[in-house]
Design a protein around this motif. Structure first.
Motif, PDB file in Angstrom:
ATOM      1  N   PHE A  63      19.651 -12.232 -33.243  1.00  0.00           N
ATOM      2  CA  PHE A  63      19.096 -11.054 -32.588  1.00  0.00           C
ATOM      3  C   PHE A  63      17.771 -10.598 -33.195  1.00  0.00           C
ATOM      4  N   SER A  64      17.133 -11.458 -33.969  1.00  0.00           N
ATOM      5  CA  SER A  64      15.879 -11.064 -34.612  1.00  0.00           C
ATOM      6  C   SER A  64      14.708 -10.997 -33.641  1.00  0.00           C
ATOM      7  N   GLY A  65      14.891 -11.488 -32.412  1.00  0.00           N
ATOM      8  CA  GLY A  65      13.831 -11.454 -31.419  1.00  0.00           C
ATOM      9  C   GLY A  65      13.070 -12.735 -31.277  1.00  0.00           C
ATOM     10  N   PHE A  66      13.490 -13.791 -31.996  1.00  0.00           N
ATOM     11  CA  PHE A  66      12.787 -15.069 -31.929  1.00  0.00           C
ATOM     12  C   PHE A  66      13.650 -16.150 -31.291  1.00  0.00           C
ATOM     13  N   MET A  67      14.943 -16.121 -31.525  1.00  0.00           N
ATOM     14  CA  MET A  67      15.806 -17.053 -30.807  1.00  0.00           C
ATOM     15  C   MET A  67      15.721 -16.798 -29.305  1.00  0.00           C
ATOM     16  N   ILE A  68      15.694 -15.534 -28.972  1.00  0.00           N
ATOM     17  CA  ILE A  68      15.479 -15.101 -27.594  1.00  0.00           C
ATOM     18  C   ILE A  68      14.627 -13.850 -27.667  1.00  0.00           C
ATOM     19  N   PRO A  69      13.552 -13.758 -26.883  1.00  0.00           N
ATOM     20  CA  PRO A  69      12.670 -12.589 -26.978  1.00  0.00           C
ATOM     21  C   PRO A  69      13.421 -11.297 -26.694  1.00  0.00           C
ATOM     22  N   GLN A  70      12.899 -10.222 -27.230  1.00  0.00           N
ATOM     23  CA  GLN A  70      13.553  -8.933 -27.066  1.00  0.00           C
ATOM     24  C   GLN A  70      13.742  -8.572 -25.605  1.00  0.00           C
ATOM     25  N   VAL A  71      12.745  -8.841 -24.787  1.00  0.00           N
ATOM     26  CA  VAL A  71      12.840  -8.463 -23.379  1.00  0.00           C
ATOM     27  C   VAL A  71      13.851  -9.302 -22.621  1.00  0.00           C
ATOM     28  N   SER A  72      14.233 -10.477 -23.183  1.00  0.00           N
ATOM     29  CA  SER A  72      15.193 -11.347 -22.512  1.00  0.00           C
ATOM     30  C   SER A  72      16.616 -11.154 -22.998  1.00  0.00           C
ATOM     31  N   ILE A  73      16.821 -10.330 -24.026  1.00  0.00           N
ATOM     32  CA  ILE A  73      18.170 -10.061 -24.509  1.00  0.00           C
ATOM     33  C   ILE A  73      18.908  -9.244 -23.462  1.00  0.00           C
ATOM     34  N   PRO A  74      20.135  -9.604 -23.101  1.00  0.00           N
ATOM     35  CA  PRO A  74      20.884  -8.821 -22.112  1.00  0.00           C
ATOM     36  C   PRO A  74      21.000  -7.361 -22.528  1.00  0.00           C
ATOM     37  N   VAL A  75      21.108  -6.504 -21.539  1.00  0.00           N
ATOM     38  CA  VAL A  75      21.114  -5.069 -21.800  1.00  0.00           C
ATOM     39  C   VAL A  75      22.266  -4.691 -22.723  1.00  0.00           C
ATOM     40  N   TRP A  76      23.428  -5.343 -22.513  1.00  0.00           N
ATOM     41  CA  TRP A  76      24.591  -4.959 -23.319  1.00  0.00           C
ATOM     42  C   TRP A  76      24.486  -5.372 -24.789  1.00  0.00           C
ATOM     43  N   TRP A  77      23.501  -6.188 -25.140  1.00  0.00           N
ATOM     44  CA  TRP A  77      23.320  -6.588 -26.537  1.00  0.00           C
ATOM     45  C   TRP A  77      22.015  -6.062 -27.124  1.00  0.00           C
ATOM     46  N   ARG A  78      21.222  -5.342 -26.340  1.00  0.00           N
ATOM     47  CA  ARG A  78      19.916  -4.935 -26.845  1.00  0.00           C
ATOM     48  C   ARG A  78      20.025  -3.936 -27.995  1.00  0.00           C
ATOM     49  N   TRP A  79      21.121  -3.182 -28.035  1.00  0.00           N
ATOM     50  CA  TRP A  79      21.315  -2.252 -29.143  1.00  0.00           C
ATOM     51  C   TRP A  79      21.396  -2.983 -30.479  1.00  0.00           C
ATOM     52  N   PHE A  80      21.936  -4.224 -30.453  1.00  0.00           N
ATOM     53  CA  PHE A  80      22.082  -4.983 -31.696  1.00  0.00           C
ATOM     54  C   PHE A  80      20.723  -5.336 -32.278  1.00  0.00           C
ATOM     55  N   TYR A  81      19.738  -5.526 -31.388  1.00  0.00           N
ATOM     56  CA  TYR A  81      18.385  -5.831 -31.883  1.00  0.00           C
ATOM     57  C   TYR A  81      17.875  -4.695 -32.764  1.00  0.00           C
ATOM     58  N   TRP A  82      18.098  -3.437 -32.341  1.00  0.00           N
ATOM     59  CA  TRP A  82      17.610  -2.299 -33.113  1.00  0.00           C
ATOM     60  C   TRP A  82      18.468  -2.035 -34.337  1.00  0.00           C
ATOM     61  N   ALA A  83      19.675  -2.620 -34.386  1.00  0.00           N
ATOM     62  CA  ALA A  83      20.522  -2.492 -35.570  1.00  0.00           C
ATOM     63  C   ALA A  83      20.401  -3.693 -36.498  1.00  0.00           C
ATOM     64  N   ASP A  84      19.495  -4.595 -36.185  1.00  0.00           N
ATOM     65  CA  ASP A  84      19.350  -5.849 -36.933  1.00  0.00           C
ATOM     66  C   ASP A  84      18.327  -5.662 -38.053  1.00  0.00           C
ATOM     67  N   PRO A  85      18.730  -5.727 -39.331  1.00  0.00           N
ATOM     68  CA  PRO A  85      17.752  -5.583 -40.418  1.00  0.00           C
ATOM     69  C   PRO A  85      16.672  -6.656 -40.397  1.00  0.00           C
ATOM     70  N   LEU A  86      17.041  -7.879 -40.013  1.00  0.00           N
ATOM     71  CA  LEU A  86      16.045  -8.942 -39.980  1.00  0.00           C
ATOM     72  C   LEU A  86      14.991  -8.679 -38.915  1.00  0.00           C
ATOM     73  N   ALA A  87      15.390  -8.099 -37.793  1.00  0.00           N
ATOM     74  CA  ALA A  87      14.419  -7.757 -36.751  1.00  0.00           C
ATOM     75  C   ALA A  87      13.411  -6.726 -37.253  1.00  0.00           C
ATOM     76  N   TRP A  88      13.892  -5.710 -37.996  1.00  0.00           N
ATOM     77  CA  TRP A  88      12.972  -4.718 -38.572  1.00  0.00           C
ATOM     78  C   TRP A  88      12.067  -5.366 -39.618  1.00  0.00           C
ATOM     79  N   SER A  89      12.634  -6.303 -40.387  1.00  0.00           N
ATOM     80  CA  SER A  89      11.833  -6.980 -41.399  1.00  0.00           C
ATOM     81  C   SER A  89      10.693  -7.763 -40.766  1.00  0.00           C
ATOM     82  N   MET A  90      10.990  -8.518 -39.697  1.00  0.00           N
ATOM     83  CA  MET A  90       9.951  -9.300 -39.049  1.00  0.00           C
ATOM     84  C   MET A  90       8.959  -8.414 -38.306  1.00  0.00           C
ATOM     85  N   TYR A  91       9.449  -7.283 -37.783  1.00  0.00           N
ATOM     86  CA  TYR A  91       8.539  -6.317 -37.152  1.00  0.00           C
ATOM     87  C   TYR A  91       7.484  -5.877 -38.166  1.00  0.00           C
ATOM     88  N   GLY A  92       7.936  -5.557 -39.382  1.00  0.00           N
ATOM     89  CA  GLY A  92       6.994  -5.112 -40.394  1.00  0.00           C
ATOM     90  C   GLY A  92       6.074  -6.210 -40.881  1.00  0.00           C
TER      91      GLY A  92
END
Length: 831
Positions: free
Chosen positions: A733-762
């Motif tokens: 869910f870091s946004g690279f296996m599948i882009p953020q916009v392509s993550i299904p709606v029911w799993w998009r919350w996990f992207y914002w709860a993913d520490p690795l996603a925040w790390s790569m954002y920074g």
């Protein structure tokens, strides 16, 4: 010897201390002479002269009658049991360990099924298809995830087996003597193969068709086989590292490092063309190279990827375009090379034509003075090699060049060939022998050389058995025979007609066959053996020919200075200053950001982000695993000291968390200091400090996460297993296996709860979210700025980085708080 053992002194203690340099003097009893230190060698010689020693020597001198000994007194076999019995015993031991750790294996298998289910639901409604390079790129990324997950699972299995293996061998130092290497190793491998096969089957069955891989049955089963073989490779390598490391902390560090090197040198994170020549051996030795090779070709050579491609990449099909866009264009599958399928014609607007009277010359107008090189009767000697002196050569010097004359001119491409008694000598080769180029690549190099010649430069190339096309791309030839004498200096002519005509005029010369390579024919007919057979001297024939007179006239013409010309003078040894040389060398080293910015390929930009993700993830994974083993050991001590009321749980947790800060700070300085310049991020204080800030806090909260997992679980095995499960989900869910916009709606919350996603954002957003350089889409040719692309694909915005910085601090505080709470409330002692 003069020593006395006290009455109440143990004989064993006396013998041990009487040979000690510090304790010996207290046992000295001979008052007739002063004490001096008696060495061990003196004791040994005294024993040999003593009656007991002499008696022992006499007894040992008599051969022992073997017939008097009992048949069972001495073993006549290397092992006490037959090989089959040893194998069976070791296999039973592995089964026992398997049963003992059955909960861990069952839990891990269920965990894999859970992760597979999540991955299946994530990719269930993805819109990425096989009709574009972009869709292929993310399918490519998912293939990489398969290999990463397979190796990570084997890392866990290796960790558990290593701990059991080390605990067993520490109890018995003669482990291999008692059991044998083969009997121990083979059962350990065999007992884990069914679980590896089951895990590969579960993962592929759950994710293969849903993720969107090629729907052919044979490719489905090939994928299972490939993942199984990859897991076996990883398990074998990790067991080797465990046997070498011998310590859980050291071995786990080696394992994480080896996993990083495998993927770093596997050709995915860093393309093969971008790996420095110093490290290219690691690419070919990395097992991941061949694993990824097989997995990618298994997918992208399928029929569904063979649709016509009309983008900007030099390819006919989408599958080939995906492989080439990711620098995997030289892969092989089933013995078939992926071809370089299309050569686009060069537009006439890229060619400048200079008109001089009635003659048109190609080339660019550059501010420089064309120069010629003329030389006459050059002789060159070197010291006689020692090997040749041993073979009977008496001279002190060896002559390499003898009366060599010639001229090199602007806009004339000259080939230099030197013959010896066994083969062609070369100084620098344009062909595959030295540079590793195939025929097409060599032709590209020669085309570049010709373009350089067309600018008015004077170019000379040494060649070695070139193809017909490359050889006939030269204008003139300077050919030397054994001994360094010139035997031909002149133009080649159309299809080498002048060269062939010159040699065929020699009496007895074998004519060239139709279609034969004139370069090969020239080397054969001008060899020393051919010269001896014809009983001629090619050097003398050349001196008597009109070619020699032409060369001498050309040398005389070029040696005459033009009116107003000056002597050639170079004020410095190098054309650039020391600073410019350093900058040029540094420029050569970086190969990441500069590549995509100059080539304008958005896939290279994505691969650049992937490199940041992978390296950061491996560093974080390393911190998680290494800190867990240390904290697990310290926790046992903490239980005892907490029972003695030495300190509170909160003070222990605070100290445990604080002591990691200097190490992580040093680790961040080393990593950022080395990587930042190599990646060639923009050298501004704000960007550098932002990168350091996000990298430092990433390592901090991942380290605290590993500590938290140990505090929440009863042992380091379960802690590592759960940590790897979380890391796998965070990676998904870091946004690279599948882009953020392509993550299904029911799993998009996990992207914002993913520490690795925040790390790569920074890490990535702080460097690229405001870059205005252009990148192009190879599918449609659209041009976007890096800022627009990062926002459209990844959702990274410059004005959101303040929130990201705060989240990093919050994650670190959250993990350390849970660690402290768990240390205080949970007690996993069994007694």
């Amino acid at each position: 010897m003069g020593f006395t053992c006290p009455e109440r002194k143990s004989t064993a203690d006396f013998l041990q201390e009487v040979i000690s340099k510090k304790d010996q003097h207290q046992y000295w009893a001979d008052q007739s002479q002063p004490y001096r230190y008696i060495t061990v060698e003196e004791f040994a010689r005294a024993f040999e002269s003593y009656r007991v020693g002499q008696q022992l020597r006499q007894e040992l001198a008599i051969p022992y009658d073997a017939s008097k000994s009992h048949p069972a007194a001495l073993s006549t076999h290397k092992y006490d049991l037959p090989i089959y019995a040893l194998f069976k015993a070791c296999f039973s031991r592995e089964v026992l360990i398997w049963k003992r750790n059955s909960f861990l294996y069952i839990f891990k298998t269920c965990q894999l099924a859970f992760i597979s289910t999540i991955a299946m639901t994530v990719f269930f409604r993805t819109k990425l298809s096989a009709n574009s390079v972009e869709g292929g790129f993310y399918t490519w990324v998912r293939s990489f995830m398969d290999c990463l997950l397979s190796c990570s699972l084997e890392w866990l299995r290796w960790l558990w087996s290593l701990i059991g293996f080390l605990s067993f061998t520490k109890k018995d130092t003669s482990f291999f003597i008692l059991h044998g290497h083969f009997q121990v190793s083979v059962p350990a491998v065999m007992i884990r193969m069914p679980l590896s096969a089951l895990e590969s089957l579960i993962w592929v069955c759950f994710t293969y068709f849903v993720i969107g891989f090629a729907p052919e049955a044979h490719r489905f089963f090939q994928q299972i086989l490939l993942l199984f073989c990859t897991s076996q490779m990883a398990l074998g390598m990790f067991r080797l590292l465990g046997a070498v490391g011998r310590s859980l902390v050291i071995a786990s560090s080696f394992g994480t490092f080896a996993l990083m090197v495998l993927f770093l040198m596997g050709g995915f994170l860093v393309a093969r063309e971008q790996i420095p020549a110093l490290w290219i051996w690691a690419y070919w030795l990395s097992p991941m190279t061949y694993a990824l090779n097989a997995i990618f070709t298994n997918e992208f050579l399928a029929d569904r990827w063979q649709k016509p491609y009309s983008g900007t990449i030099d390819a006919h099909t989408i599958g080939t375009a995906v492989l080439k866009s990711n620098k995997w264009g030289s892969l092989q599958s089933k013995g078939i090379d992926i071809p370089n399928v299309r050569h686009k014609p060069v537009s006439s607007k890229h060619i400048n034509v200079l008109e001089t009277g009635t003659e048109a010359q190609k080339g660019m107008v550059l501010p420089f003075q064309p120069l010629s090189i003329a030389f006459n009767s050059i002789n060159y000697y070197v010291d006689m090699p020692a090997e040749m002196k041993q073979q009977g050569m008496e001279a002190d010097r060896l002559q390499l060049l003898q009366d060599v004359s010639g001229a090199f001119r602007p806009r004339v491409l000259t080939a230099l060939v030197g013959l010896s008694w066994w083969q062609t000598l070369l100084l620098f080769s344009w062909t595959s022998l030295r540079l590793g180029l195939d025929a097409r690549a060599a032709a590209i190099v020669m085309r570049t050389v010709h373009n350089t010649v067309d600018t008015g430069r004077t170019v000379v190339c040494t060649i070695h058995q070139p193809s017909i096309d490359i050889f006939e791309s030269f204008d003139e030839l300077l050919l030397l025979k054994n001994g360094g004498q010139v035997i031909y200096a002149g133009p080649l002519g159309h299809r080498s007609c002048k060269l062939v005509e010159y040699f065929q005029e020699i009496p007895g010369m074998e004519p060239i066959k139709d279609g034969y390579n004139p370069a090969t024919w020239m080397l054969n007919i001008s060899s020393p053996s051919a010269e001896a057979r014809l009983q001629v001297d090619f050097a003398q024939i050349y001196k008597d020919s009109p070619l020699y007179q032409r060369t001498q006239a050309l040398i005389k013409e070029l040696s005459t200075p033009l009116l107003g010309s000056k002597d050639l003078y170079f004020p410095t040894q190098y054309p650039q200053s020391f600073r410019e040389q350093c900058m040029a060398c540094l420029w050569k080293q970086h190969s990441l950001l500069e590549n995509w910015s100059k080539n304008g390929d958005h896939h290279r930009l994505v691969q650049h982000c992937w490199r940041d993700l992978r390296v950061s993830l491996f560093l974080a994974f390393h911190n998680v695993t290494t800190v867990q083993s240390v904290v697990a050991i310290e926790r046992t001590v903490f239980y005892r000291e907490r029972g003695a009321r030495m300190y509170s749980a909160l003070s222990y947790a605070f100290a445990q968390a604080t002591i990691e800060i200097p190490y992580i700070f040093t680790q961040s300085i080393i990593y950022v200091g080395m990587i930042y310049a190599m990646i060639n991020y923009k050298w501004t204080a704000s960007k550098f400090l932002s990168f350091f800030y996000f990298m430092f806090l990433t390592l901090v909260f991942f380290t605290y996460f590993g500590m938290m997992m140990v505090a929440l679980t009863p042992n380091v095995y379960l802690a590592t297993m759960i940590a790897v499960g979380f890391l796998s989900l965070w990676n998904l869910f870091s946004g690279f296996m599948i882009p953020q916009v392509s993550i299904p709606v029911w799993w998009r919350w996990f992207y914002w709860a993913d520490p690795l996603a925040w790390s790569m954002y920074g890490l990535i957003g702080s460097q690229l979210a405001n870059v205005q350089e252009k990148v192009s889409d190879p599918d449609h040719g659209a041009v976007l700025t890096v800022k627009q692309y990062m926002e459209r694909v990844f959702g990274y915005k410059q004005d959101f980085l303040g929130v990201v910085a705060g989240v990093h601090i919050g994650l670190a505080l959250l993990f350390v708080f849970v660690f402290a709470f768990s240390i205080k409330k949970f007690n996993f002692q069994r007694r």
